[in-house]
Design a protein around this motif. Structure first.
Motif, PDB file in Angstrom:
ATOM      1  N   TRP A 114       0.850  -1.177   0.043  1.00  0.00           N
ATOM      2  CA  TRP A 114      -0.029   0.039   0.084  1.00  0.00           C
ATOM      3  C   TRP A 114       0.941   1.370   0.008  1.00  0.00           C
ATOM      4  CZ3 TRP A 114      -2.633  -3.673   3.850  1.00  0.00           C
ATOM      5  CH2 TRP A 114      -3.380  -4.064   3.158  1.00  0.00           C
ATOM      6  N   LEU A 115       2.142   1.242  -0.059  1.00  0.00           N
ATOM      7  CA  LEU A 115       3.229   2.381   0.088  1.00  0.00           C
ATOM      8  C   LEU A 115       2.789   3.351   1.321  1.00  0.00           C
ATOM      9  CD1 LEU A 115       3.426   3.206  -3.734  1.00  0.00           C
ATOM     10  CD2 LEU A 115       4.957   2.052  -2.355  1.00  0.00           C
ATOM     11  N   ASN A 116       2.717   2.575   2.558  1.00  0.00           N
ATOM     12  CA  ASN A 116       2.486   3.194   3.591  1.00  0.00           C
ATOM     13  C   ASN A 116       3.600   3.270   4.515  1.00  0.00           C
ATOM     14  OD1 ASN A 116       1.778   3.364   6.254  1.00  0.00           O
ATOM     15  ND2 ASN A 116      -0.378   3.113   6.072  1.00  0.00           N
ATOM     16  N   PRO A 117       4.220   4.386   4.413  1.00  0.00           N
ATOM     17  CA  PRO A 117       5.522   4.499   5.086  1.00  0.00           C
ATOM     18  C   PRO A 117       5.698   4.122   6.613  1.00  0.00           C
ATOM     19  CG  PRO A 117       4.558   6.782   4.909  1.00  0.00           C
ATOM     20  CD  PRO A 117       3.754   5.862   4.079  1.00  0.00           C
ATOM     21  N   THR A 118       4.462   4.507   7.394  1.00  0.00           N
ATOM     22  CA  THR A 118       4.251   3.983   8.827  1.00  0.00           C
ATOM     23  C   THR A 118       4.344   2.369   9.157  1.00  0.00           C
ATOM     24  OG1 THR A 118       3.090   6.153   9.389  1.00  0.00           O
ATOM     25  CG2 THR A 118       3.203   4.285  10.991  1.00  0.00           C
ATOM     26  N   LEU A 119       3.575   1.932   8.397  1.00  0.00           N
ATOM     27  CA  LEU A 119       3.519   0.245   8.468  1.00  0.00           C
ATOM     28  C   LEU A 119       4.799  -0.006   7.733  1.00  0.00           C
ATOM     29  CD1 LEU A 119       1.588  -1.886   9.268  1.00  0.00           C
ATOM     30  CD2 LEU A 119       0.627  -1.623   6.926  1.00  0.00           C
ATOM     31  N   THR A 120       5.440   0.199   6.768  1.00  0.00           N
ATOM     32  CA  THR A 120       6.540  -0.201   6.134  1.00  0.00           C
ATOM     33  C   THR A 120       7.660   0.005   7.365  1.00  0.00           C
ATOM     34  OG1 THR A 120       5.872   0.402   4.062  1.00  0.00           O
ATOM     35  CG2 THR A 120       8.169   0.020   4.322  1.00  0.00           C
ATOM     36  N   LEU A 121       8.073   1.178   7.764  1.00  0.00           N
ATOM     37  CA  LEU A 121       9.016   1.315   8.755  1.00  0.00           C
ATOM     38  C   LEU A 121       8.849   0.478  10.168  1.00  0.00           C
ATOM     39  CD1 LEU A 121       9.803   5.217   8.407  1.00  0.00           C
ATOM     40  CD2 LEU A 121      11.267   3.137   7.712  1.00  0.00           C
ATOM     41  N   SER A 122       7.371   0.435  10.629  1.00  0.00           N
ATOM     42  CA  SER A 122       7.383  -0.335  11.784  1.00  0.00           C
ATOM     43  C   SER A 122       7.738  -1.864  11.669  1.00  0.00           C
ATOM     44  CB  SER A 122       5.814  -0.030  12.226  1.00  0.00           C
ATOM     45  OG  SER A 122       5.472   0.989  12.267  1.00  0.00           O
ATOM     46  N   GLY A 123       7.136  -2.370  10.340  1.00  0.00           N
ATOM     47  CA  GLY A 123       7.376  -3.788  10.027  1.00  0.00           C
ATOM     48  C   GLY A 123       8.993  -4.005   9.929  1.00  0.00           C
ATOM     49  N   LEU A 124       9.613  -3.262   9.210  1.00  0.00           N
ATOM     50  CA  LEU A 124      11.102  -3.173   8.987  1.00  0.00           C
ATOM     51  C   LEU A 124      11.790  -3.343  10.235  1.00  0.00           C
ATOM     52  CD1 LEU A 124      13.482  -3.424   6.733  1.00  0.00           C
ATOM     53  CD2 LEU A 124      13.592  -1.088   6.813  1.00  0.00           C
ATOM     54  N   VAL A 125      11.652  -2.319  11.171  1.00  0.00           N
ATOM     55  CA  VAL A 125      12.211  -2.072  12.547  1.00  0.00           C
ATOM     56  C   VAL A 125      12.015  -3.408  13.560  1.00  0.00           C
ATOM     57  CG1 VAL A 125      12.132  -0.989  14.749  1.00  0.00           C
ATOM     58  CG2 VAL A 125      12.293   0.334  12.514  1.00  0.00           C
ATOM     59  N   LEU A 126      10.619  -3.811  13.516  1.00  0.00           N
ATOM     60  CA  LEU A 126      10.262  -5.157  14.340  1.00  0.00           C
ATOM     61  C   LEU A 126      10.770  -6.346  13.741  1.00  0.00           C
ATOM     62  CD1 LEU A 126       8.643  -6.440  16.329  1.00  0.00           C
ATOM     63  CD2 LEU A 126       6.715  -6.796  14.822  1.00  0.00           C
ATOM     64  N   SER A 127      11.024  -6.575  12.359  1.00  0.00           N
ATOM     65  CA  SER A 127      11.411  -7.736  11.922  1.00  0.00           C
ATOM     66  C   SER A 127      13.056  -7.855  12.011  1.00  0.00           C
ATOM     67  CB  SER A 127      11.196  -7.820  10.278  1.00  0.00           C
ATOM     68  OG  SER A 127      11.629  -9.021   9.610  1.00  0.00           O
ATOM     69  N   MET A 128      13.781  -6.761  11.638  1.00  0.00           N
ATOM     70  CA  MET A 128      15.202  -6.677  11.871  1.00  0.00           C
ATOM     71  C   MET A 128      15.349  -6.783  13.389  1.00  0.00           C
ATOM     72  SD  MET A 128      16.520  -3.990   9.063  1.00  0.00           S
ATOM     73  CE  MET A 128      18.080  -4.379   9.509  1.00  0.00           C
ATOM     74  N   GLY A 129      14.653  -5.933  14.310  1.00  0.00           N
ATOM     75  CA  GLY A 129      14.989  -6.115  15.836  1.00  0.00           C
ATOM     76  C   GLY A 129      14.926  -7.443  16.085  1.00  0.00           C
ATOM     77  N   ALA A 130      13.986  -8.010  15.751  1.00  0.00           N
ATOM     78  CA  ALA A 130      13.783  -9.549  16.103  1.00  0.00           C
ATOM     79  C   ALA A 130      15.040 -10.511  15.806  1.00  0.00           C
ATOM     80  CB  ALA A 130      12.301 -10.212  15.824  1.00  0.00           C
ATOM     81  N   LYS A 131      15.251 -10.309  14.626  1.00  0.00           N
ATOM     82  CA  LYS A 131      16.593 -11.074  13.842  1.00  0.00           C
ATOM     83  C   LYS A 131      17.812 -10.809  14.839  1.00  0.00           C
ATOM     84  CE  LYS A 131      18.563 -13.700  10.960  1.00  0.00           C
ATOM     85  NZ  LYS A 131      18.330 -15.292  11.016  1.00  0.00           N
ATOM     86  N   LEU A 132      17.842  -9.427  15.190  1.00  0.00           N
ATOM     87  CA  LEU A 132      19.263  -9.039  15.768  1.00  0.00           C
ATOM     88  C   LEU A 132      19.339  -9.818  17.238  1.00  0.00           C
ATOM     89  CD1 LEU A 132      19.848  -5.423  14.826  1.00  0.00           C
ATOM     90  CD2 LEU A 132      21.206  -7.518  14.057  1.00  0.00           C
ATOM     91  N   GLY A 133      17.870  -9.891  17.829  1.00  0.00           N
ATOM     92  CA  GLY A 133      17.374 -10.367  19.003  1.00  0.00           C
ATOM     93  C   GLY A 133      17.980 -11.960  18.820  1.00  0.00           C
ATOM     94  N   SER A 134      17.526 -12.606  17.773  1.00  0.00           N
ATOM     95  CA  SER A 134      17.601 -13.889  17.613  1.00  0.00           C
ATOM     96  C   SER A 134      19.360 -14.141  17.639  1.00  0.00           C
ATOM     97  CB  SER A 134      17.315 -14.611  16.470  1.00  0.00           C
ATOM     98  OG  SER A 134      15.778 -14.320  16.658  1.00  0.00           O
TER      99      SER A 134
END
Length: 201
Positions: A114-134
């Motif tokens: 949907w080219l939604n910047p808020t959703l895109t950045l939130s998802g990116l931060v959550l996904s990468m944060g979880a990976k770095l946490g792993s």
């Protein structure tokens, strides 16, 4: 990956450059609002090619002291091990982080659709944060999974005493040795596989 690819991927430069793959892929897909289809496809193809060859671009690390190297080696051990033989609290932490990673990735895909910047950045931060946490869990846990029976016995003793907070905050904090200079220059002092004296039996 084969054994040689894992050794090369354990190089901090390989690990940290691989972290940039998801943001780069997101930027390539987002660029469709400015570029034509062929240009977007070319950018996506470049990211995919880089992802495929990344573990083979760098030589094996000179030491295993850096945070990223420890994390990648822990990931390798996790992938190749019998999960049922690993401590249940490690499996639970990884399971929670995997769920967070998946949720973030779905949010990222929705934001890109949907080219939604808020959703895109939130998802990116959550996904990468979880990976770095792993990676942090894998880094701190690798020595325990490969450790002597006395190391595992000591962890089990702490769990029986209900002292999970001490186990996680003290030992894993030291075992992970969070990066100085992000591990790129191997600036994290080399650790040992000894039980920290403050929680030794």
């Amino acid at each position: 990956m084969d054994e040689e690819s894992w050794r090369r991927h354990a190089n901090p430069w390989s690990g940290w450059s691989r972290v940039a793959v998801l943001p780069a892929l997101s930027a390539a897909l987002w660029s469709r609002q400015w570029l034509d289809g062929w240009a977007v496809a070319a950018l996506v193809a470049l990211v995919v090619i880089f992802t495929a060859i990344n573990p083979r671009l760098f030589g094996p690390p000179r030491s295993t002291a850096s945070w990223m190297t420890q994390g990648v080696l822990g990931e390798k051990l996790w992938v190749e091990s019998d999960k049922n033989r690993l401590p249940i609290y490690h499996r639970r932490m990884i399971a929670v982080l995997n769920v967070a990673n998946g949720a973030g990735f779905l949010a990222l895909l929705a934001g890109l659709w949907w080219l939604n910047p808020t959703l895109t950045l939130s998802g990116l931060v959550l996904s990468m944060g979880a990976k770095l946490g792993s990676w942090t869990v894998w880094c701190g846990s690798r020595r325990i999974w490969k450790g002597a029976p006395s190391v595992l016995a000591n962890r089990q003793r702490l769990l029986r005493q209900g002292d999970k907070f001490l186990l996680i905050t003290r030992y894993f904090g030291e075992a992970a040795r969070f990066p100085v200079g992000l591990g790129l220059l191997d600036t994290v002092p080399a650790g040992t596989d000894e039980i920290p004296p403050d929680i030794a039996a």
